[in-house]
Design a protein around this motif. Sequence first.
Motif: not given
Length: 334
Positions: A176-179, A199-203, A211-216, A237-240
């Motif tokens: 994944x890509x993030x921190x 915390x990563x950006x999944x989509x 919308x953007x979807x993050x994974x934390x 997984x949650x969307x913004x």
Amino acid sequence: MNRANYIHILLFSMSILTALNFYGQKDKLSVYGAGRFVLQNNSRTGQLFEQTILNADTLAPDTVNTRREIGGVALFDLGFHFKPNGNTEVKVLTRVTGDLDGFWGAGIGFNFREMYVRGLFKNVLRYRVGDLDLKMTPFTLYNSDPDLRSHSLSSLNVYRDIIEYENFHTDNRWRQQGIQLEVKLNIGKKDALDISGHLTKNRHTDYFFVPDRLMGGGQAVYHKKGLGRIGYQINSFFELAKTAQFADGARSTTVQSITAEVSPIKNSNKVFYGELGLSHQGYSEIENAPESDAGLAFNAGVRLPIDDGKWGWYAEFMHVASNFRSPAAQSRRL
């Protein structure tokens, strides 16, 4: 009838380049690389390529389709490993590709395959920014092995290794890509507490409907010397919704679990282990949305390694409810 013969010549070579000195200091910069070359030869023969008679009609020979095609690709991965100091590390992996049937360099490509920075802050906090390799537990965040992997032919190992290398499948981890942040705390002289979070950006959003979807998530594992460990994990997984102008709302899926692995019997190799997981799927700002749903999963087992783990036995019970949802820990790799 057409016939296609495919001849694949695969040459996989690894070349480790000599470490370089940077600014006169040893081990500041190292360079490494790996290359692969694939050649494909396709040939077609048959009556349809020649003049023939079908149902008393004479058919002209095929002058459109080629009788033979030779192509392939050559690629080389070149990596740079830079250590500006004892607490910081930078890694960059580039790839150069060339199509064998390209014309005057038209098939040449260049991209970055991997890039991250990691280090230790104040000798306490470990961090990694960029490409991450994440793994927690089989119910929360886990990249399962492919079906029948242990039964595959040894002659196919080179193809399997290439596939896993291309997809960054290492030690059941997800790329994944993030921190990512990690802290290890010593409790007394024998015990320890490991805490990590990511915390990563999944989509990525399309700015209109998706919308953007993050994974934390993260985990906390307490290690008791001479007894075992117990841990708590959470992944979500949650969307913004506001990142897409016409999004109909946001969806989220959260998985939590408690794990334990203990050896309570002195002078015994028996290990008791288990995991209890709970998932929750919810919706917000969505008209006529389904009701929120929760699912349960758990497993419990015991194993007895013998002869320093060379062999042994184990027994395990597992139950996964049909409504248990864990997107990052599917039971099989697809």
